[in-house]
Structures are given as structure tokens and as C-alpha cells.
Design a protein around this motif. Structure first.
Motif, short mmCIF file in Angstrom:
data_model
loop_
_atom_site.label_atom_id
_atom_site.label_comp_id
_atom_site.label_asym_id
_atom_site.label_seq_id
_atom_site.Cartn_x
_atom_site.Cartn_y
_atom_site.Cartn_z
N THR A 161 33.31 52.88 48.62
CA THR A 161 33.22 52.50 47.21
C THR A 161 32.08 51.52 46.96
N TYR A 162 31.40 51.07 48.03
CA TYR A 162 30.31 50.08 47.93
C TYR A 162 30.79 48.80 47.24
N ALA A 163 32.07 48.49 47.40
CA ALA A 163 32.65 47.35 46.69
C ALA A 163 32.01 46.02 47.09
N ASP A 164 31.52 45.94 48.33
CA ASP A 164 30.98 44.67 48.83
C ASP A 164 29.50 44.49 48.52
N ILE A 165 28.87 45.49 47.91
CA ILE A 165 27.44 45.41 47.63
C ILE A 165 27.22 44.92 46.21
N ASN A 166 26.40 43.90 46.09
CA ASN A 166 26.07 43.36 44.78
C ASN A 166 24.87 44.11 44.23
N PRO A 167 25.07 44.99 43.25
CA PRO A 167 23.95 45.83 42.78
C PRO A 167 22.81 45.01 42.21
N SER A 203 39.50 54.69 44.30
CA SER A 203 39.34 53.57 43.38
C SER A 203 38.94 52.31 44.14
N ARG A 204 38.15 51.52 43.49
CA ARG A 204 37.63 50.29 44.08
C ARG A 204 38.63 49.14 43.89
N ASP A 205 38.64 48.23 44.81
CA ASP A 205 39.50 47.04 44.74
C ASP A 205 39.27 46.31 43.41
N PHE A 206 40.34 46.11 42.65
CA PHE A 206 40.19 45.50 41.33
C PHE A 206 39.68 44.06 41.41
N HIS A 207 39.96 43.38 42.52
CA HIS A 207 39.44 42.01 42.67
C HIS A 207 37.91 42.00 42.63
N SER A 208 37.29 42.97 43.33
CA SER A 208 35.82 43.01 43.37
C SER A 208 35.25 43.41 42.01
N ILE A 209 35.97 44.22 41.27
CA ILE A 209 35.51 44.63 39.93
C ILE A 209 35.51 43.44 38.98
N GLY A 228 33.39 55.68 35.87
CA GLY A 228 34.10 56.55 36.79
C GLY A 228 34.04 57.96 36.25
N GLN A 229 34.16 58.95 37.13
CA GLN A 229 34.19 60.33 36.65
C GLN A 229 35.39 60.54 35.74
N ASN A 230 36.47 59.81 36.01
CA ASN A 230 37.69 59.89 35.21
C ASN A 230 38.39 58.54 35.29
N VAL A 231 37.96 57.61 34.45
CA VAL A 231 38.44 56.23 34.57
C VAL A 231 39.94 56.12 34.39
N ASP A 232 40.52 57.01 33.61
CA ASP A 232 41.96 56.90 33.33
C ASP A 232 42.82 57.17 34.56
N SER A 233 42.24 57.78 35.58
CA SER A 233 43.02 58.01 36.80
C SER A 233 42.81 56.89 37.82
N TYR A 234 42.11 55.82 37.42
CA TYR A 234 41.95 54.66 38.32
C TYR A 234 43.32 54.15 38.75
N GLN A 254 45.69 48.19 33.11
CA GLN A 254 45.78 46.83 33.64
C GLN A 254 44.40 46.30 34.03
N LEU A 255 43.59 47.16 34.66
CA LEU A 255 42.23 46.75 35.02
C LEU A 255 41.43 46.41 33.77
N LEU A 256 41.55 47.22 32.74
CA LEU A 256 40.84 46.99 31.49
C LEU A 256 41.17 45.62 30.92
N ALA A 257 42.45 45.26 30.95
CA ALA A 257 42.87 43.95 30.46
C ALA A 257 42.29 42.82 31.31
N MET A 258 42.29 43.01 32.63
CA MET A 258 41.75 41.98 33.53
C MET A 258 40.27 41.71 33.22
N VAL A 259 39.50 42.77 33.02
CA VAL A 259 38.07 42.60 32.74
C VAL A 259 37.88 41.97 31.36
N ALA A 260 38.67 42.39 30.40
CA ALA A 260 38.57 41.82 29.05
C ALA A 260 38.86 40.32 29.06
N GLU A 261 39.73 39.89 29.97
CA GLU A 261 40.12 38.49 30.02
C GLU A 261 39.10 37.61 30.75
N VAL A 262 38.04 38.21 31.29
CA VAL A 262 36.96 37.39 31.88
C VAL A 262 36.44 36.44 30.83
#
Length: 477
Positions: A161-167, A203-209, A228-234, A254-262
Motif C-alpha cells: 500500500t506504500y503506506a510508509d512512503i511520504n509522497p 486498504s491502507r492503515d487508517f493511522h497513516s492516512i 481508491g478504485q472503490n473508496v466505499d469498500s475501504y 469512519q475514516l472519512l470522519a477521522m480525516v474531517a476531524e483533522v
């Protein structure tokens, strides 16, 4: 399916053949890198991952391929003409390679995955072929080419998932950025090559997202798009060691709420939703957070249930209409865009008319519209005859495009006389006397520069007039 390259569309959102320009962060080798990207947003996000990997290995970058030591094209396989454009571009690189025999030319992404080693045989110019899950291997592969060999790595992964790479943010306006939340696709739409070129869904680790979103906000970014190709199936479940208590699975709502709360100052968008998976929980989450943009890309592909079954979309006309009704009920102001394919195998004139009637039912804000193009290796290519004449496909496409132009204008006219919250992205393409930015519904808004405001700030704009693709107005207090 994400937003696609070379589409007929009614808003200006695609980015073609963009090249990167940035400074090295690792110990410089003196070698220069050039990346050109085509296709969907995921490809552009992947190019940022590739850039990060190679910059960490000492590469500098350039916007001029003629002075590059390594040239990559990140490719799209979704349409035949997309692949042809890549081949044409490779031929343009040939003269530069003749002047610089040490130049490494590579093909990345979906086209690389689809053609694999055949690419080296067909395109003598290509030295490296790398699939979407093998980007970590690029330094090694470039080394093999330096030693005189051709190099291929198109292995697909169930874990990467390249979760550890900072783009590295390429050609960034410093305001908006993509965040990849998952890779691959488990849907087997019969017309689509993505499951074969990008592998199984993970799916990528939500902490890294959430951390990536926070880091972007701290760096001054004001908008992120979750990809995502299909974000709703995250869905992400943390690995559990023996004897530990399993952690609850995190879904997309739940992920959507976490990002919104940043931060309430960080706008959140996402793409793409699948009609079979988008839930009321997602819609209620969107309604609950002011900073989650009220816009959903919901590909329909066809308005006829029989054709949808042939496409293996796993929903029918009635299901799709019910999901649209739910969006309108829970988020009345939500913008909806779509993808439409005309002339799919065996589509009758009556079934085409059902697609047009679906468009009338929804009245999409925007649409990406295609005549069906058979892709080798897909289920449709194996099972069905591509039996609709090209002139019929094109005529049906013209009818779809004309109808969408009407609907886009209708939706835009609904904003006239209303105040829209707009994030200033920069100057408009036509004049540095005007700012531009998008409203919640993803419609472009153009308005005169006001010296009190600058890029990255939110403003309220009174819409005074419009075209089918753009709103025009002025800032109001």
C-alpha cells in the motif's frame, strides 16, 4: 473506477502528461529524473510515490525530458487511444535517447502491467517495465539497465500500500493533494482492466492516512482527496498478535470522519464511489461535517439493467436510482457526477434510451462519457462480441454528450444568485486578473482578484452568471 484520461467531459479536471519538478532530498547522484503521467488520479498519486523513492535515492528532477538521465511514463490502459498516445510519446523520446545513449526509458503503471515483457519486444525504446506494485524495486531495476540489461517487475502484491512512503507533491499548487487510501479492485466489471493491472483490493492503515492528512494541513494544504478504485469498500483491520484482542474494523464512513476531524479548515473530497457499496452511513457522515465536500462521483455506466448485468456491475437500474434518492434525501445540495459507456456489447436502441432517461432522472452535474472500447484480457473481450457498429456508438455518445451539456447548464444555473464558499486555488487559466477555485459541488468558480485575499484562503462568492462548466461572480463579505 476513478476519473479517466481522455474523456469527453463537461468540466476541466483531467491532467494530461504532467511532468514533475522538485529538489532532491537524498544524497545527490547527479542523475536527473523526468516523469510524465497519464490517466486517472491514482496514476498521478503513484507518480508522487515513484518520485519519493527515487529522490531518496539521490535523483534530481527536471521538467525537460531532453536533459534527463531517466525518463518514465506512468500509463493508463483503460482506453485504446490512451495506450496509443503513450506509444506516440515514446517515439518522441527516441531522438533524445539517440543523443544520450545512457538514457533509461521506462513505462510504469497499468499499461506496463497489462503488456509486461511484451513491451520490451514491441517497443525497442523501452528499457524498464514496472507494474503498480513494484515501485520500491525501481533503484534496483535502473541499476540492471545501467549494467546493460533490460528490466521488468510486474509482480502484483496483496499487501503493498506504500503506506510508509511520504509522497513528493508534484507540480503542487500547495493547496490540494491526493491521499491514496487503498489499492487494487475486487470488482470484476466486464469492461475494465483495473483488477488485472492493479491487483486485489487492500486498504491502507487508517493511522497513516490520518497522519498524512495532518502533515499536509500542517504544511499549508487546505484540501485533500481520498483516492481508491472503490473508496466505499475501504476496510482496515489492524493485524493482531497471538493472544491480543482483535481491533474493530474501520470502514470508509469512519475514516472519512477521522480525516474531517483533522481540522475544520481542511476540505475533504473522495473518489470513486461504487453504487453497490455507498451506504447511508457515508451520506450521513458527509452531511454531519461541513468540511466534507458535498459531491459524489457515482458511475452509472448504463441506465439499463440487462446491460448492467452484462457489465457485471452487480446493481440494477432500480438500485442505482434508490441510491440517488438517498443522496438527494440526506444531502439535498450534493453534486453528483458519473461515467457513461455507450454502445456496450448487444446494447439495443431501447436500452440506450434508458441511459438517456437515467440521465434525465439524475441530472448529473458532470459526466465522463465514452463509446465502448474493447480491452484485451477483460471479461467482456472473452465473453461477448463487440457488435455495435462504430457509427452507432458515436451517434449514441453524441446524444449522451448533448444531454449532459443541458444538465450541466441546468445545475450551474441553479447556483446563479447564490453565495458559494470557494477555496482559492490560484489565478484562472485565462487571466491573472481573476482567481479560480471550486465550490462544494466541485464546480469551477471564477471571480475578480481581491487584494485582501490570496491562494489557499476561503472566500464567499456571489454567483452572477454561468456556463455549463463554470460559475462567474464576485467576492462578497
Amino acid at each position: 473506477m476513478l476519473e479517466l484520461e481522455h474523456t469527453t467531459k463537461t468540466h476541466d479536471e483531467s491532467r494530461q502528461g504532467e511532468a514533475l519538478d522538485m529538489l532532491p532530498t537524498g544524497k545527490s547522484t547527479g542523475r536527473k529524473l523526468y516523469i510524465e503521467s497519464y490517466g486517472c488520479q491514482m496514476n498521478f498519486s503513484d507518480s508522487e510515490i515513484v518520485a519519493s523513492i527515487l529522490v531518496d535515492n539521490g535523483f534530481e528532477t527536471t521538467k525537460d525530458y531532453k536533459e534527463a538521465d531517466v525518463v518514465f511514463i506512468n500509463t493508463c490502459s483503460i482506453r485504446e487511444n490512451a495506450e496509443q498516445r503513450v506509444r506516440n510519446r515514446l517515439k518522441e523520446f527516441e531522438s533524445a535517447k539517440a543523443k544520450n545513449p545512457g538514457m533509461v526509458v521506462g513505462v510504469l503503471g497499468c499499461m506496463a502491467e497489462r503488456l509486461k515483457s511484451k513491451f520490451l519486444e514491441e517497443e525497442k525504446l523501452v528499457d524498464v517495465v514496472v507494474g503498480p506494485d513494484a515501485y520500491r524495486d525501481l533503484p534496483n531495476l535502473i541499476g540492471k539497465v545501467d549494467d546493460g540489461a533490460k528490466a521488468v517487475n510486474v509482480l502484483l502484491s496483496r499487501e503493498e500500500t506504500y503506506a510508509d512512503i511520504n509522497p513528493v507533491r508534484l507540480n503542487s499548487n500547495g493547496i490540494s493533494a491526493f491521499i491514496s487510501i487503498m489499492r487494487g479492485c475486487d470488482n470484476m466489471c466486464s469492461f475494465c482492466v483495473v483488477p488485472f493491472t492493479r491487483g486485489r483490493e487492500r486498504s491502507r492503515d487508517f493511522h497513516s492516512i490520518v497522519k498524512e492528512a495532518q502533515d499536509l494541513f500542517n504544511a499549508g494544504y487546505k484540501e485533500v482527496t481520498l483516492l481508491g478504485q472503490n473508496v466505499d469498500s475501504y476496510k482496515y483491520t489492524a493485524p493482531v498478535a497471538e493472544g491480543e484482542t482483535p481491533q474493530p474494523t474501520v470502514n470508509f464512513a469512519q475514516l472519512l470522519a477521522m480525516v474531517a476531524e483533522v481540522s475544520p479548515e481542511l476540505r475533504v473530497r473522495f473518489s470513486t464511489s461504487h453504487p453497490k457499496d455507498i451506504t447511508d452511513e457515508v451520506l450521513h457522515t458527509m452531511a454531519r461535517y461541513e468540511n466534507i465536500c458535498k459531491y459524489i462521483h457515482l458511475p452509472v455506466q448504463s441506465g439499463n439493467s440487462r446491460v448492467l448485468e452484462l457489465m457485471n456491475r452487480t446493481y440494477d437500474r432500480e438500485w442505482y436510482m434508490e441510491r440517488v434518492d438517498a443522496i438527494r434525501r440526506i444531502i439535498p445540495e450534493c453534486g453528483i457526477s458519473t461515467d457513461v459507456i455507450t454502445g456496450f456489447c448487444t446494447e439495443t436502441e431501447e436500452e440506450h434510451q434508458e441511459t438517456l432517461s437515467m440521465m434525465d432522472y439524475v441530472k448529473y452535474d458532470f459526466a465522463y462519457m465514452f463509446a465502448y472500447s474493447e480491452r484485451p484480457g477483460t471479461l467482456a473481450a472473452k465473453r461477448y462480441e463487440d457488435d455495435i457498429p462504430e457509427d452507432v456508438k458515436k451517434r449514441r455518445l453524441t446524444e449522451v454528450v448533448n444531454k449532459q451539456q443541458e444538465h450541466s447548464l441546468y445545475r450551474a444555473q441553479n447556483f446563479v444568485g447564490k453565495v458559494q464558499k470557494v477555496l482559492i486555488e490560484g489565478f484562472s487559466k485565462r487571466s491573472d486578473q481573476d482567481f479560480c477555485g471550486r465550490n462544494d459541488q466541485n464546480t469551477m468558480v471564477v471571480f475578480p482578484v481581491d487584494e485582501r485575499f490570496k491562494r489557499g484562503q476561503y472566500v464567499h462568492v456571489m454567483v452572477e452568471r454561468c456556463t455549463s462548466a463554470t460559475l462567474m461572480g464576485k467576492i462578497v463579505d
